[in-house]
Design an enzyme around this catalytic site. Sequence first.
Site, mmCIF file in Angstrom:
data_model
loop_
_atom_site.group_PDB
_atom_site.id
_atom_site.type_symbol
_atom_site.label_atom_id
_atom_site.label_comp_id
_atom_site.label_asym_id
_atom_site.label_seq_id
_atom_site.Cartn_x
_atom_site.Cartn_y
_atom_site.Cartn_z
ATOM 1 N N VAL A 191 2.027 24.980 -8.925
ATOM 2 C CA VAL A 191 0.810 24.418 -9.542
ATOM 3 C C VAL A 191 1.123 24.021 -10.978
ATOM 4 O O VAL A 191 1.643 24.819 -11.755
ATOM 5 C CB VAL A 191 -0.351 25.439 -9.559
ATOM 6 C CG1 VAL A 191 -1.612 24.790 -10.134
ATOM 7 C CG2 VAL A 191 -0.627 25.999 -8.181
ATOM 8 N N ILE A 210 3.791 23.570 -16.434
ATOM 9 C CA ILE A 210 2.802 24.362 -17.198
ATOM 10 C C ILE A 210 2.713 25.770 -16.608
ATOM 11 O O ILE A 210 2.565 25.913 -15.393
ATOM 12 C CB ILE A 210 1.390 23.716 -17.120
ATOM 13 C CG1 ILE A 210 1.472 22.198 -17.345
ATOM 14 C CG2 ILE A 210 0.446 24.356 -18.109
ATOM 15 C CD1 ILE A 210 0.180 21.472 -16.997
ATOM 16 N N LYS A 238 -3.081 23.064 -4.405
ATOM 17 C CA LYS A 238 -2.972 23.777 -5.687
ATOM 18 C C LYS A 238 -4.266 24.541 -5.995
ATOM 19 O O LYS A 238 -4.225 25.667 -6.494
ATOM 20 C CB LYS A 238 -2.639 22.780 -6.799
ATOM 21 C CG LYS A 238 -1.243 22.177 -6.614
ATOM 22 C CD LYS A 238 -1.034 20.966 -7.487
ATOM 23 C CE LYS A 238 0.344 20.362 -7.297
ATOM 24 N NZ LYS A 238 0.497 19.054 -7.921
HETATM 25 N N1 HSE Z 1 3.408 15.267 -6.270
HETATM 26 C C1 HSE Z 1 2.970 16.232 -7.213
HETATM 27 C C2 HSE Z 1 2.232 15.530 -8.353
HETATM 28 C C3 HSE Z 1 4.160 16.968 -7.757
HETATM 29 O O1 HSE Z 1 2.300 14.305 -8.441
HETATM 30 O O2 HSE Z 1 1.570 16.215 -9.114
HETATM 31 C C4 HSE Z 1 3.783 18.131 -8.617
HETATM 32 O O3 HSE Z 1 3.228 19.149 -7.863
#
Ligand code: HSE
Length: 439
Positions: free
Chosen positions: A131, A135, A204
């Site tokens: 996630v 960060i 996420k």
């Molecule tokens: N595909 C995801 C994004 C990668 O663009 O945020 C990061 O988790």
Amino acid sequence: MEAIKVGLIGFGTVGSGMAQVLHEQAGRLQKKVGTEIVLKRVADIRIEALPPHLAGIELTRDVQQVLADPGIDIVVELIGGIEPAKSFILAAIANGKHVVTANKALISQHGSEIFAAAHARGVEVGFEASVGGGIPVIKALKEGLVANRILSVMGILNGTANFILSTMTDQGLPFATVLRQAQEKGYAEADPTYDVEGIDTAHKLAILMNLAYGMSIRLDEISIEGISCIEPIDIAFGRDLGYRIKLLAITRNHGDHVEARVHPTLVPEDHMLASINGAYNGINFRGDMVGDVLLYGYGAGKMPTGSAVAADIVDIARNILNGSINRVPALSYRHEHLRPRRITPLEELQGPYYIRISAVDHPGVLSTISGILGKHGISIESVIQKGRNAQGSVPVVMVTHDAREAAVRQALAQIDALDICTARSVKIRILVDDGEEEH
Ligand code: HSE
Ligand code: NDP
């Protein structure tokens, strides 16, 4: 003290980033951990050779050489997807290895099984990079905010979607061109529909809800809408009205039930989340003790995500060295205190809406539309009607006062069925965030 040995499965965007972080920061990490962290072996089905700065690290196509090597302490899974990633992780755990992964699809759907296996075997599973890319979101929730009841989490959690929306807003480029740019930069998932249809954001959000509330949530309990339906005209009207369109993940804690939703949202331009652009992510936690905490940074990409993976490796290395494995439970709450929570149905939500209706430009059209909205108890705060297009159709844009989602859906279904409507209406929820939370 003997070095901590790491085995990596998947030398793609994030895997190569993690290897570079461990290489470039080797001296610094040794000073912080007290021993060397060594990448011993890399398994990848495609890579023919490792870059020169990684000379000396073994490369194999046989994943078993990582999973079964008694000299490897920590297995890092960075191939993505459900299978074979899940089997690899469970095999590593069964072999007594700690695991680090960035695989949000897997952790959000099979986390319980993986954490239970790790708990039983006395090993750790790190998933910081799953996630918010670089960060430290998971650590913030598990440790920094541990003394809070989490009241809400609101975030821009997908770098690709945010890059697309902000580039469309600022440069007026078409959706497909910007998506291609995000793919070239290594932000996008193997299947980019996960990014643009909100699925990656939902993965996420599920992980954050597990940690925030000590619950487990199925993906099908989250209301998910993506950004592929967003048209430049809505971005432009949104700007005129003082908003930016963002793909937000939102959960609010109402005590006996919790919201769980991902959708494009009109964010007032003076709100902190409105100014988060490009591949950046922003996550706003609201805790009952701490108040608001905003975390901001790169949510995707090789080096930022590699840095998060390396942070998990360091945490585990420290716990190995201190004999304090599982010092912090994987989901923050101890295993025996995880419990289900009721999810608020989307239909019950209440708030203001942006509505765009495409209608013929005839006298009486506006009153017909507002009559239907009124019958459903939806009152209008403002209306914009601009010039007709070549087909004689006009966009009628309305901002409503607080309305119930169910009423808005019913009213729009009725409006869309009218002869005067030339295309399906568009509705976008407007963020209201006055700092007041229901308890
Ligand atoms: N595909 C995801 C994004 C990668 O663009 O945020 C990061 O988790
Ligand atoms: P990539 O596709 O760039 O890298 C994956 C690598 O693993 C590729 O080289 C791939 O080879 C290889 N691979 C695939 N299957 C196997 C297998 N069975 N055995 C060995 N190697 C295999 O993915 P990313 O690095 O972008 O993503 C990795 C994980 O990190 C995913 O879970 C993703 O969701 C997550 N993530 C990605 C971020 C990003 O910014 N890219 C940010 C945060 C998380 P091949 O190409 O031939 O399939």
